[in-house]
Design a protein around this motif. Sequence first.
Motif, PDB file in Angstrom:
ATOM      1  N   MET A 163      12.340   1.846   7.513  1.00  0.00           N
ATOM      2  CA  MET A 163      11.100   2.488   7.297  1.00  0.00           C
ATOM      3  C   MET A 163      11.139   3.004   6.050  1.00  0.00           C
ATOM      4  O   MET A 163      10.224   3.766   5.500  1.00  0.00           O
ATOM      5  CB  MET A 163      10.704   3.600   8.261  1.00  0.00           C
ATOM      6  N   LEU A 164      12.161   2.666   5.249  1.00  0.00           N
ATOM      7  CA  LEU A 164      12.317   3.374   3.844  1.00  0.00           C
ATOM      8  C   LEU A 164      11.979   2.171   2.958  1.00  0.00           C
ATOM      9  O   LEU A 164      11.985   2.290   1.674  1.00  0.00           O
ATOM     10  CB  LEU A 164      13.781   3.565   3.628  1.00  0.00           C
ATOM     11  N   ASN A 165      11.493   0.878   3.273  1.00  0.00           N
ATOM     12  CA  ASN A 165      10.964   0.089   2.711  1.00  0.00           C
ATOM     13  C   ASN A 165       9.675   0.040   2.469  1.00  0.00           C
ATOM     14  O   ASN A 165       8.822  -0.136   3.066  1.00  0.00           O
ATOM     15  CB  ASN A 165      11.359  -1.546   3.396  1.00  0.00           C
ATOM     16  N   SER A 166       9.223   0.482   1.044  1.00  0.00           N
ATOM     17  CA  SER A 166       7.860   0.610   0.634  1.00  0.00           C
ATOM     18  C   SER A 166       6.928  -0.672   0.880  1.00  0.00           C
ATOM     19  O   SER A 166       5.698  -0.545   1.160  1.00  0.00           O
ATOM     20  CB  SER A 166       7.746   1.212  -0.722  1.00  0.00           C
ATOM     21  N   GLU A 167       7.610  -1.760   0.474  1.00  0.00           N
ATOM     22  CA  GLU A 167       6.491  -2.968   0.761  1.00  0.00           C
ATOM     23  C   GLU A 167       6.362  -3.182   2.276  1.00  0.00           C
ATOM     24  O   GLU A 167       4.971  -3.501   2.435  1.00  0.00           O
ATOM     25  CB  GLU A 167       7.263  -4.008   0.276  1.00  0.00           C
TER      26      GLU A 167
ATOM     27  N   ASN B  14       3.395  -0.463   2.875  1.00  0.00           N
ATOM     28  CA  ASN B  14       2.400  -0.767   2.327  1.00  0.00           C
ATOM     29  C   ASN B  14       1.629  -2.094   2.952  1.00  0.00           C
ATOM     30  O   ASN B  14       0.372  -1.984   3.439  1.00  0.00           O
ATOM     31  CB  ASN B  14       2.363  -1.402   1.094  1.00  0.00           C
ATOM     32  N   LYS B  15       2.345  -2.947   3.739  1.00  0.00           N
ATOM     33  CA  LYS B  15       2.034  -4.146   4.454  1.00  0.00           C
ATOM     34  C   LYS B  15       1.401  -3.682   5.800  1.00  0.00           C
ATOM     35  O   LYS B  15       0.326  -4.012   6.207  1.00  0.00           O
ATOM     36  CB  LYS B  15       2.928  -5.161   4.958  1.00  0.00           C
ATOM     37  N   ILE B  16       1.931  -2.568   6.544  1.00  0.00           N
ATOM     38  CA  ILE B  16       1.470  -1.915   7.953  1.00  0.00           C
ATOM     39  C   ILE B  16       0.105  -1.287   7.505  1.00  0.00           C
ATOM     40  O   ILE B  16      -0.770  -1.399   8.267  1.00  0.00           O
ATOM     41  CB  ILE B  16       2.620  -1.152   8.178  1.00  0.00           C
ATOM     42  N   LYS B  17      -0.004  -0.375   6.223  1.00  0.00           N
ATOM     43  CA  LYS B  17      -1.293   0.148   6.306  1.00  0.00           C
ATOM     44  C   LYS B  17      -2.103  -0.736   5.845  1.00  0.00           C
ATOM     45  O   LYS B  17      -3.457  -0.284   6.091  1.00  0.00           O
ATOM     46  CB  LYS B  17      -0.980   1.211   4.829  1.00  0.00           C
ATOM     47  N   SER B  18      -1.906  -1.854   5.420  1.00  0.00           N
ATOM     48  CA  SER B  18      -3.133  -2.783   4.865  1.00  0.00           C
ATOM     49  C   SER B  18      -3.662  -3.620   6.312  1.00  0.00           C
ATOM     50  O   SER B  18      -4.733  -4.413   6.169  1.00  0.00           O
ATOM     51  CB  SER B  18      -2.774  -3.788   3.958  1.00  0.00           C
ATOM     52  N   ILE B  19      -3.138  -3.445   7.330  1.00  0.00           N
ATOM     53  CA  ILE B  19      -3.481  -4.299   8.597  1.00  0.00           C
ATOM     54  C   ILE B  19      -3.950  -3.385   9.736  1.00  0.00           C
ATOM     55  O   ILE B  19      -2.938  -2.391  10.065  1.00  0.00           O
ATOM     56  CB  ILE B  19      -2.462  -5.205   9.213  1.00  0.00           C
TER      57      ILE B  19
END
Length: 90
Positions: free
Chosen positions: A1-5, A8-13
Motif C-alpha cells: 500500500m506504500l506504492n504510489s503508482e 493512483n491506479k486504484i483511484k482511477s478505476i
Amino acid sequence: MLNSEFINKIKSIPTHIGVFQINVKSIEFEAWEAGRDIITFSHYGEILNDTTFLITKQVNNDSGKSYSENLTYRFRQFSPKPDSTNTFIK
C-alpha cells in the motif's frame, strides 16, 4: 500500500462504486467491477434485518447473463467511516 503508482491506479478505476435502491425489504444495487474490462453488474436481494441483507441474483449488464447468488452481507461498526465522495458518481 506504500506504492504510489498502485494507489493512483486504484483511484482511477471505479471498482465497486455504484448506486443502490431500497424498497421496503428489497435491495438493488449496480456497481462497476473491473476485470479485463470495466463493466457494471446489477445485484438483487432481500433485506433480512437492520444489519443483514442477502444477495440472490447478479446480472452482467454488458452481456445480459444472470447468475444465482447466495451472498450474505452483515454490517459491522467501523471507525472512521469511509469517505462517501468519489470522482465517478456525481
